[in-house]
Design a protein around this motif. Structure first.
Motif, short mmCIF file in Angstrom:
data_model
loop_
_atom_site.label_atom_id
_atom_site.label_comp_id
_atom_site.label_asym_id
_atom_site.label_seq_id
_atom_site.Cartn_x
_atom_site.Cartn_y
_atom_site.Cartn_z
N ASN A 170 0.81 -1.22 0.00
CA ASN A 170 0.00 0.00 0.00
C ASN A 170 0.84 1.27 0.00
O ASN A 170 0.45 2.28 -0.58
CB ASN A 170 -0.94 0.01 1.20
N TYR A 171 1.98 1.21 0.65
CA TYR A 171 2.82 2.41 0.75
C TYR A 171 3.56 2.70 -0.55
O TYR A 171 3.78 3.86 -0.90
CB TYR A 171 3.84 2.26 1.89
N PHE A 172 3.96 1.63 -1.27
CA PHE A 172 4.75 1.80 -2.48
C PHE A 172 3.91 1.75 -3.76
O PHE A 172 4.45 1.96 -4.85
CB PHE A 172 5.85 0.73 -2.54
N ASN A 173 2.64 1.46 -3.63
CA ASN A 173 1.75 1.42 -4.78
C ASN A 173 1.66 2.80 -5.42
O ASN A 173 1.54 3.81 -4.73
CB ASN A 173 0.36 0.95 -4.34
N CYS A 174 1.70 2.84 -6.74
CA CYS A 174 1.69 4.14 -7.43
C CYS A 174 0.40 4.92 -7.18
O CYS A 174 0.40 6.15 -7.25
CB CYS A 174 1.90 3.94 -8.93
#
Length: 275
Positions: A170-174
């Protein structure tokens, strides 16, 4: 008057065998105590004893693995050391059976891994484990540290098949750009290549690297090889070392079983002479 001579029965128990078995298992017991303590401390720090439901993919939780390994080795060391010191045949029998079960399980696992290596079973298990690590990267400090170590220090890789796999977090999702995540369309710092003479690691080196139009050559900034492929290559390059280590461990287990059985036989023989 003739002097009557009495011959004292001597023990046939080998002191060398007894104390060798005792000493080796005391070392095992102490090492297991340290490992078990570290695992319990790690779980208590995360307050996992009251929140077991929070665990994801428990078999790969580092603290849980330490607790299991430490517990098994602790029990094994206790049976072997006390059984040898007290000359207790029941404990020695339990020790030999326990070692035998572990040995059979290890042989079975090695045979299963060899049979299924071309069918992708091991690769599938590794993939599922890495998927769980990536999804819950920010939720468990131990798992986060483990995958950072795998990517940065051990295999020098990024993601499962490549950096794009970090989109499942969730944190690295674009799409997290919309909610203001600074890590959106990036990767963890452990994916970044070390720069020459770098002393302090730049924790923001992976920011924005998966954004379209990123201005730098990606291969110079981060590792592009996936960890599954890197793991397969590492296994191939170190197959002889791994095989040797497994054989050595099994050899010492067989030695322990033989020592315990021989000591049991000596104790039985001594008891039968006294009766």
């Amino acid at each position: 008057m003739p002097v009557r001579k009495y011959r004292r029965e001597t023990s046939e128990i080998s002191c060398c065998l007894k104390y060798l078995l005792f000493a080796s298992n005391v070392i095992l017991w102490l090492a297991a105590l340290v490992v078990l303590s570290v695992g319990i401390w790690a779980w208590s720090e995360k307050d996992m004893f009251r929140n077991i439901a929070r665990l994801h993919f428990i078999a790969l939780d580092p603290a849980f693995v330490l607790i299991m390994l430490g517990g098994v080795a602790f029990l094994l060391g206790f049976l072997g050391s006390v059984g040898a010191l007290r000359e207790n045949t029941c404990l020695l029998a339990a020790y030999a059976i326990f070692l035998s079960v572990l040995l059979i399980a290890e042989i079975g696992f090695c045979a299963l891994a060899f049979v299924l290596k071309d069918k992708g079973w091991i690769k599938d298990q590794a993939t599922e484990g890495l998927k769980a690590f990536i999804r819950h990267y920010r939720e468990d400090a131990d798992q986060q540290n483990l995958i950072d170590w795998i990517q940065e220090d051990w295999l020098q890789c990024c993601g499962i098949d490549g950096p794009k796999d970090w989109d499942s977090n969730n944190y690295f999702n674009c799409s997290s750009i919309a909610i203001g995540s600074r890590e959106a369309c990036g990767v963890p710092f452990s994916c970044c290549r070390r720069r020459p003479q770098e002393v302090i690691k730049n924790k923001q080196c992976g920011y924005d690297v998966r954004k379209e139009g990123y201005g730098m050559e990606l291969s110079r900034i981060i590792y592009e090889k996936g960890c599954v492929q890197a793991g397969e290559e590492w296994m191939e390059h170190n197959l002889i070392i791994i095989s040797t280590a497994v054989i050595v461990v099994m050899f010492f287990q067989i030695l322990g079983i033989c020592f315990a059985q021989n000591l049991r036989a000596d104790i039985y023989n001594q008891k039968s002479k006294w009766h």
